[in-house]
Scaffold this motif. Structure first.
Motif, PDB file in Angstrom:
ATOM      1  N   PRO A 159       6.779  -0.683  -5.121  1.00 28.61           N
ATOM      2  CA  PRO A 159       6.193  -1.998  -4.893  1.00 28.61           C
ATOM      3  C   PRO A 159       4.757  -2.011  -5.389  1.00 28.61           C
ATOM      4  O   PRO A 159       4.093  -0.964  -5.447  1.00 28.61           O
ATOM      5  CB  PRO A 159       6.273  -2.146  -3.363  1.00 28.61           C
ATOM      6  N   PRO A 160       4.295  -3.158  -5.714  1.00 28.32           N
ATOM      7  CA  PRO A 160       2.902  -3.222  -6.175  1.00 28.32           C
ATOM      8  C   PRO A 160       1.943  -2.837  -5.056  1.00 28.32           C
ATOM      9  O   PRO A 160       2.206  -3.072  -3.871  1.00 28.32           O
ATOM     10  CB  PRO A 160       2.748  -4.704  -6.578  1.00 28.32           C
ATOM     11  N   ALA A 161       0.948  -2.173  -5.476  1.00 30.02           N
ATOM     12  CA  ALA A 161      -0.013  -1.680  -4.480  1.00 30.02           C
ATOM     13  C   ALA A 161      -0.774  -2.821  -3.854  1.00 30.02           C
ATOM     14  O   ALA A 161      -1.100  -3.808  -4.508  1.00 30.02           O
ATOM     15  CB  ALA A 161      -0.967  -0.701  -5.155  1.00 30.02           C
TER      16      ALA A 161
ATOM     17  N   ALA B 277      -7.851  11.212 -10.551  1.00 34.05           N
ATOM     18  CA  ALA B 277      -7.595  10.230  -9.493  1.00 34.05           C
ATOM     19  C   ALA B 277      -6.359   9.448  -9.838  1.00 34.05           C
ATOM     20  O   ALA B 277      -6.137   9.067 -10.984  1.00 34.05           O
ATOM     21  CB  ALA B 277      -8.781   9.287  -9.336  1.00 34.05           C
ATOM     22  N   LEU B 278      -5.574   9.291  -8.841  1.00 30.32           N
ATOM     23  CA  LEU B 278      -4.358   8.509  -9.016  1.00 30.32           C
ATOM     24  C   LEU B 278      -4.376   7.400  -7.984  1.00 30.32           C
ATOM     25  O   LEU B 278      -3.990   7.580  -6.832  1.00 30.32           O
ATOM     26  CB  LEU B 278      -3.117   9.380  -8.788  1.00 30.32           C
ATOM     27  N   PRO B 279      -4.933   6.306  -8.359  1.00 34.70           N
ATOM     28  CA  PRO B 279      -5.019   5.211  -7.370  1.00 34.70           C
ATOM     29  C   PRO B 279      -3.655   4.578  -7.138  1.00 34.70           C
ATOM     30  O   PRO B 279      -2.937   4.261  -8.079  1.00 34.70           O
ATOM     31  CB  PRO B 279      -6.006   4.245  -8.023  1.00 34.70           C
ATOM     32  N   ILE B 280      -3.306   4.517  -5.942  1.00 26.52           N
ATOM     33  CA  ILE B 280      -2.046   3.872  -5.565  1.00 26.52           C
ATOM     34  C   ILE B 280      -2.400   2.714  -4.665  1.00 26.52           C
ATOM     35  O   ILE B 280      -2.920   2.900  -3.560  1.00 26.52           O
ATOM     36  CB  ILE B 280      -1.114   4.851  -4.843  1.00 26.52           C
ATOM     37  N   GLY B 281      -2.176   1.550  -5.165  1.00 23.21           N
ATOM     38  CA  GLY B 281      -2.486   0.366  -4.367  1.00 23.21           C
ATOM     39  C   GLY B 281      -1.514   0.189  -3.232  1.00 23.21           C
ATOM     40  O   GLY B 281      -0.320   0.477  -3.369  1.00 23.21           O
ATOM     41  N   TRP B 282      -2.034  -0.191  -2.110  1.00 23.33           N
ATOM     42  CA  TRP B 282      -1.154  -0.391  -0.940  1.00 23.33           C
ATOM     43  C   TRP B 282      -1.364  -1.791  -0.431  1.00 23.33           C
ATOM     44  O   TRP B 282      -2.497  -2.255  -0.297  1.00 23.33           O
ATOM     45  CB  TRP B 282      -1.531   0.607   0.156  1.00 23.33           C
ATOM     46  N   ARG B 283      -0.306  -2.481  -0.250  1.00 22.04           N
ATOM     47  CA  ARG B 283      -0.388  -3.812   0.335  1.00 22.04           C
ATOM     48  C   ARG B 283       0.934  -4.114   0.996  1.00 22.04           C
ATOM     49  O   ARG B 283       1.921  -3.400   0.794  1.00 22.04           O
ATOM     50  CB  ARG B 283      -0.710  -4.839  -0.730  1.00 22.04           C
ATOM     51  N   VAL B 284       0.875  -5.140   1.737  1.00 20.53           N
ATOM     52  CA  VAL B 284       2.091  -5.555   2.418  1.00 20.53           C
ATOM     53  C   VAL B 284       2.984  -6.241   1.403  1.00 20.53           C
ATOM     54  O   VAL B 284       2.559  -7.147   0.695  1.00 20.53           O
ATOM     55  CB  VAL B 284       1.773  -6.507   3.585  1.00 20.53           C
ATOM     56  N   ALA B 285       4.212  -5.736   1.317  1.00 26.92           N
ATOM     57  CA  ALA B 285       5.139  -6.310   0.339  1.00 26.92           C
ATOM     58  C   ALA B 285       5.584  -7.696   0.789  1.00 26.92           C
ATOM     59  O   ALA B 285       5.632  -7.996   1.984  1.00 26.92           O
ATOM     60  CB  ALA B 285       6.355  -5.392   0.201  1.00 26.92           C
ATOM     61  N   ASP B 286       5.840  -8.483  -0.159  1.00 28.67           N
ATOM     62  CA  ASP B 286       6.323  -9.828   0.164  1.00 28.67           C
ATOM     63  C   ASP B 286       7.700  -9.753   0.777  1.00 28.67           C
ATOM     64  O   ASP B 286       8.547  -8.947   0.377  1.00 28.67           O
ATOM     65  CB  ASP B 286       6.372 -10.675  -1.103  1.00 28.67           C
ATOM     66  N   ALA B 287       7.872 -10.566   1.762  1.00 28.62           N
ATOM     67  CA  ALA B 287       9.175 -10.558   2.429  1.00 28.62           C
ATOM     68  C   ALA B 287      10.203 -11.198   1.526  1.00 28.62           C
ATOM     69  O   ALA B 287       9.963 -12.222   0.888  1.00 28.62           O
ATOM     70  CB  ALA B 287       9.082 -11.315   3.742  1.00 28.62           C
ATOM     71  N   VAL B 288      11.271 -10.549   1.462  1.00 32.48           N
ATOM     72  CA  VAL B 288      12.378 -11.054   0.641  1.00 32.48           C
ATOM     73  C   VAL B 288      13.510 -11.403   1.580  1.00 32.48           C
ATOM     74  O   VAL B 288      13.971 -10.548   2.350  1.00 32.48           O
ATOM     75  CB  VAL B 288      12.830 -10.004  -0.385  1.00 32.48           C
ATOM     76  N   GLN B 289      13.878 -12.597   1.601  1.00 34.65           N
ATOM     77  CA  GLN B 289      14.970 -13.041   2.457  1.00 34.65           C
ATOM     78  C   GLN B 289      16.060 -13.617   1.586  1.00 34.65           C
ATOM     79  O   GLN B 289      15.810 -14.348   0.629  1.00 34.65           O
ATOM     80  CB  GLN B 289      14.465 -14.095   3.451  1.00 34.65           C
TER      81      GLN B 289
END
Lengths: 602, 79
Positions: A141-143, A90-102
């Motif tokens: 990006p972090p999962a 198993a290769l868990p890949i975390g998915w989340r919304v990346a923080d907006a970088v402005q």
């Protein structure tokens, strides 16, 4: 070996063989060819030899082959099959919304200070290349795990049952019983005594029965003396003014018209090719003429397709055929040949026009003309037909046309004749079979004079097979202005007894050069007015030799239709149709189109 | 037999009427008012580079003044 002549008149003779010179001055010449050499005799020796022939001794040789089954050899490769060990990676890949970088880069906008720079001379050289790179670290990006919160599940199963009781309806039996029985036999007997009938008493009653008076015969019986019997019991026509209609003619009274119980027509038809009179077998014939068309039109359906080749045009021009229907003759130019071949039959037909078509396109070329001298209108027509072989029957007005008035460009002879005729309100009609044309007024008699004019043909309603009618009314014109162009007259033509207020379109024609032609043109224009009907009637085409019957009706004939109230009309078209029925009978009839006027006639 | 269908079709169209009249007015838009010989009044335009004056006799065809017309002698007749 080449021969070399010696000098002088000598001839060198070369003798191949030994030459024996004769005595004196004689020279022996061996002028004969030597004979063929004798064949050389060849000798042969004949010898014979013989060899004995016999059957060779038979040699026998046998080989024995033993067939045995080969030993069976089996070879198999066995691979053990088992379930592999499960390996889970198993290769868990975390998915989340990346923080907006402005990131903003703000530069203050202002007027840059003016830099006073002295002129500096810089040497031209290659600028040193500067490499500048911006490296952005690339990384994953972090999962971010965002699980959907909508649970999916199947709805609870609900069962809805609708139960309807099914039952058998109560059986109902209706029986109607009627007793069957043999009715009582009834017998009735009539006894009629047979005997000799008594004699009918013969009696004489009274002084006698007065028979009815004999009716008067229907035919006309002239009274004694110089008197004339008038049958005024017939319907009277109401004429204008103080006129009284006196029914003296056979068609004046419908009831007095002799009516036959039956009409018998013996039809005949023949078609031949001219001039050799080769018969052409036809199945149907259609012939048509009208006041608006100069020529007769023909259409024939051939019974024998092979006859189509007889009607092909050749170097002498189109073929001419002669049609004879019940004694009436037409001649026609075969202009078109049509064929429709479809299994299992073949239909061929031809079409053409009367010989007058030779004066029109495409047989006659267009011409241009200027007539500088004064001519009568009839002379202008004669000039157009000169050297054509056609003659003209001129039945309308002729008038003087000054020089220079008659000119045209691009007209065939027939077009030119039509133009001259139209100036006087006349039409051109072709002779059925001869090379002749007739120029006659479009209205030989004005409709307001029809009632007092003897008709050309009388048609009793007994022989009318069919009649149809359609309205063709026009305004009740009573005025028309007829004018020439640069030369001539300009005359108003007014209907007698009218105010001249309903004006027909003006007529301008360069050939209106005199008052009589203006009057004739205006009369024909005003004749075509008022309430009108076009009546088509179909009648048999009676043979030309049948007396008392209307034969062929031509356009411009004044026709009187005899019915309960007789009426007159002008024939404007006729169509003859001959057809062979399936039973082999020949039917020939004619359809007459007539112009009936109500405003000016009955 | 005619084979030019166009000429056959055009031959069916009646020729435009030839109308005779006199110019009674010249309009601002360049057209002319013409009183026809049978009493009507119509408007027509002259062809290019042609001019007509009031009182002149003209022939009109398809709303165009195509020619001059003389004064012809007229006689009223009855039929």
């Amino acid at each position: 070996m080449a021969y070399t002549p010696p000098p002088g008149n000598a001839v060198a003779l070369a003798f191949a063989g030994p030459y024996d010179a004769p005595h004196g001055r004689v020279v022996a010449l061996a002028m004969r060819d030597p004979g063929p050499p004798l064949p050389v005799v060849q000798r042969y020796v004949a010898a014979s030899s013989s060899l004995g022939w016999a059957m060779a001794p038979t040699t026998r040789r046998a080989a024995r082959v033993v067939l045995v089954r080969a030993p069976t050899r089996e070879r198999s490769t066995a691979a053990t099959w088992s379930s592999a060990e499960r390996r889970a990676t198993a290769l868990p890949i975390g998915w989340r919304v990346a923080d907006a970088v402005q990131r903003y880069a703000a530069f203050e906008w202002s007027t840059a200070p003016t830099t006073q720079m002295s002129r500096v001379a810089l040497p031209w050289s290659a600028v040193e290349r500067l490499t500048r790179g911006d490296a952005l670290a690339w990384g994953r990006p972090p999962a971010h795990v965002a699980a959907p919160s909508v649970s999916w599940r199947a709805p609870a199963l609900q069962t809805v049952r609708a139960a309807m009781p099914w039952t058998m309806p109560a059986q109902r039996i209706h029986a109607a019983a009627s007793p069957w029985s043999v009715p009582a036999q009834q017998r009735r007997r009539w006894v009629l005594p047979w005997s000799v009938a008594p004699r009918v008493p013969w009696r004489v009653r009274g002084p006698g029965v007065q028979p009815p008076e004999e009716p008067e015969p229907s035919h006309y019986i002239a009274p004694a003396g110089n008197r004339v019997r008038l049958n005024l019991t017939c319907p009277q026509l109401e004429l204008r003014g103080s006129q009284v209609a006196v029914p003296l003619g056979p068609a004046a009274c419908y009831f007095a018209w002799p009516k036959q119980r039956s009409y018998i027509v013996l039809n005949t038809a023949s078609v031949v090719r001219l001039p050799d009179r080769t018969p052409i077998a036809v199945q149907s014939i259609q012939i048509r003429a009208s006041v608006d068309d100069v020529v007769w039109s023909f259409s024939l359906q051939l019974a024998d397709p092979a006859h189509l080749a007889l009607l092909r045009a050749d170097a002498d021009g189109p073929k001419v055929i002669e049609i004879n229907l019940n004694g009436y003759v037409w001649t026609a130019l075969v202009e078109t040949r049509n064929q429709d071949r479809q299994f299992p039959g073949r239909a061929v037909s031809i079409a053409g026009r009367s010989q007058t078509a030779l004066l029109d396109a495409p047989f006659a070329p267009v011409r241009a003309k200027v007539q500088d001298a004064d001519r009568q209108a009839q002379q202008l027509v004669d000039e157009e037909l000169a050297l054509t072989g056609f003659v003209v029957q001129y039945d309308t007005l002729t008038w003087l046309v000054p020089g220079g008035v008659w000119h045209y460009d691009g007209k065939t002879p027939l077009d030119a004749v039509r133009t001259v005729a139209a100036a006087a309100g006349a039409v051109v009609q072709s002779h059925p079979w001869d090379k002749s044309i007739r120029i006659a007024p479009r209205y030989p008699v004005s409709p307001w004079a029809w009632t007092t004019t003897a008709p050309d043909r009388q048609i009793p309603d007994d022989i009318v097979l069919r009649d149809t009618m359609r309205t063709a009314s026009k305004p009740l014109y009573d005025y028309v202005l007829v004018s020439g162009e640069q030369v001539g007259v300009c005359d108003p033509i007014i209907r007698q007894g009218s105010a001249g207020e309903v004006r027909a379109p003006m007529v301008v024609d360069p050939l209106i050069t005199t008052h009589p032609v203006a009057l004739e043109r205006g009369r024909n224009v005003l004749s075509d007015r008022g309430q009108q009907d076009l009546v088509d009637i179909v009648i048999p085409l009676f043979p030309a030799s049948t007396p008392g019957q209307p034969g062929l009706v031509l356009p411009l004939h004044l026709v009187e239709v005899v019915e309960l109230q007789a009426w007159k009309a002008l024939a404007v078209a006729v169509e003859i149709h001959a057809q062979t029925t399936e039973s082999g009978a020949l039917v020939v009839d004619q359809t007459i189109t007539m112009e009936r006027h109500y405003s000016d006639a009955n | 037999m005619r084979t030019n269908l166009w000429s056959d079709l055009v031959g069916l169209i009646p020729a435009a009427r030839y109308i005779k009249g006199n110019v009674i007015a010249e309009n601002a838009d360049g057209s002319y008012t013409v009183a026809t010989s049978d009493g009507a009044t119509i408007r027509a335009r002259a062809q290019s580079e042609q001019a007509w004056s009031v009182g002149m006799g003209v022939f009109i065809q398809e709303a165009r003044i195509v020619d001059s017309s003389p004064n012809l002698f007229g006689l009223t007749q009855f039929v």
